[in-house]
Motif scaffolding. Sequence first.
Motif, PDB file in Angstrom:
ATOM      1  N   LEU A 166       6.448  -2.371  -4.046  1.00  0.00           N
ATOM      2  CA  LEU A 166       5.203  -2.302  -4.822  1.00  0.00           C
ATOM      3  C   LEU A 166       5.464  -2.342  -6.326  1.00  0.00           C
ATOM      4  O   LEU A 166       4.528  -2.525  -7.117  1.00  0.00           O
ATOM      5  N   ASP A 184       1.736   0.912 -11.596  1.00  0.00           N
ATOM      6  CA  ASP A 184       1.260  -0.116 -12.513  1.00  0.00           C
ATOM      7  C   ASP A 184       1.080   0.527 -13.883  1.00  0.00           C
ATOM      8  O   ASP A 184       0.251   1.435 -14.055  1.00  0.00           O
ATOM      9  N   ASP A 186      -4.162   3.656  -7.482  1.00  0.00           N
ATOM     10  CA  ASP A 186      -3.820   2.237  -7.467  1.00  0.00           C
ATOM     11  C   ASP A 186      -2.621   1.979  -6.554  1.00  0.00           C
ATOM     12  O   ASP A 186      -2.615   1.015  -5.770  1.00  0.00           O
ATOM     13  N   ARG A 213      -2.846  -0.338  -3.199  1.00  0.00           N
ATOM     14  CA  ARG A 213      -1.995  -1.518  -3.048  1.00  0.00           C
ATOM     15  C   ARG A 213      -1.153  -1.423  -1.780  1.00  0.00           C
ATOM     16  O   ARG A 213      -0.932  -2.428  -1.095  1.00  0.00           O
ATOM     17  N   ASP A 267      -9.867  -3.537 -10.355  1.00  0.00           N
ATOM     18  CA  ASP A 267      -8.710  -3.980  -9.582  1.00  0.00           C
ATOM     19  C   ASP A 267      -8.943  -4.016  -8.077  1.00  0.00           C
ATOM     20  O   ASP A 267      -8.320  -4.828  -7.380  1.00  0.00           O
ATOM     21  N   HIS A 268      -9.828  -3.144  -7.559  1.00  0.00           N
ATOM     22  CA  HIS A 268      -9.843  -2.938  -6.115  1.00  0.00           C
ATOM     23  C   HIS A 268     -11.197  -3.127  -5.426  1.00  0.00           C
ATOM     24  O   HIS A 268     -11.243  -3.066  -4.193  1.00  0.00           O
TER      25      HIS A 268
END
Length: 324
Positions: A199, A203, A214, A218, A262-263
């Motif tokens: 991963l 981030d 996050d 991921r 982002d998600h």
Amino acid sequence: MTNSVQSSDQLPEVSVIVVSFNTREMTLDCLRSIAEQTKSAHEVLLIDNASGDGTAAAVAAEFPGVRLMAEAENHGFARANNLAAKGARGEYILLLNPDTVVLDGAIDQLLAFAKREPQAKIWGGRTLYGDGSLNPTSCWGKMTLWSVFCTTTGLSSILQQSRLFNPEGYGNWQRDSARAVDIVTGAFLLMKRDLWNHLGGFDLSYVMYGEEADLCLRACAIGARPMITPEATIIHYVGASQQLRGSKLVMLLKAKIRLIRDHFPGWQKPPAMWMFRLWPLMRLWGTKARARLKGSSATRQDNILKLKEVWSRRAEWWNGWADI
């Protein structure tokens, strides 16, 4: 007696990573509890973010076996963990906050749980406040369009015990059973080092807050199903106070907006972002209404001032953390 690994030729089963910043006494208590409560072969990597309270020197003196990184600058939480993880040698990586105390072999219990539930890929435990009461922040549900609506309208605060209206907080669940969750908090988070490396760790766009959310999301996107167990219990002191702090809330809002970007599915991003941007204003109005109905206490007045500050600084958090 502890199975802490000192030699370079013997590999630890788990690498415990602790990031400290001006928490000398808590950090020392945390390290003592690891040594006293952990029988599994382990190493401790402590990265100190340029503390001014003598943390690094105190750790070096009392724990010569700890792999200490005494940094000259404050890297923040995400970058510091990433730096420490590069030197980890264990099959597993455990992120552990310095303001924690390991209870009843919690690290050993968490490792055993991971081996029983390998499909989860990310594992966490139960956290308590210093007085022994439940600290529910060991895990969270992911943000959804529904949860954003509940947060913005205040339903999640008014109906905290409801799983329906407080989905991110999991309602009334006391963290007293093993179950799958969306997000394991970085204060006590175990995962295999191979997955961490796959991963790329945290981030770094998440400068503060949201890093573990996050990371877990991921991981879920490639098949992880995080779980927590009450068999692994620690004390986690931070979070007991409900007092608002303007700058902290600004950073939290930046992280939440970034998570939406982002998600969330593409079509849900605009309504979710607009709803969430209104949350500080809605909370400000709600706090003012309670002050009128129940009286203007010092705490309410302080919260009103902080929320006004946050709303006046909305240009800072409106679009979330920027890309790095």
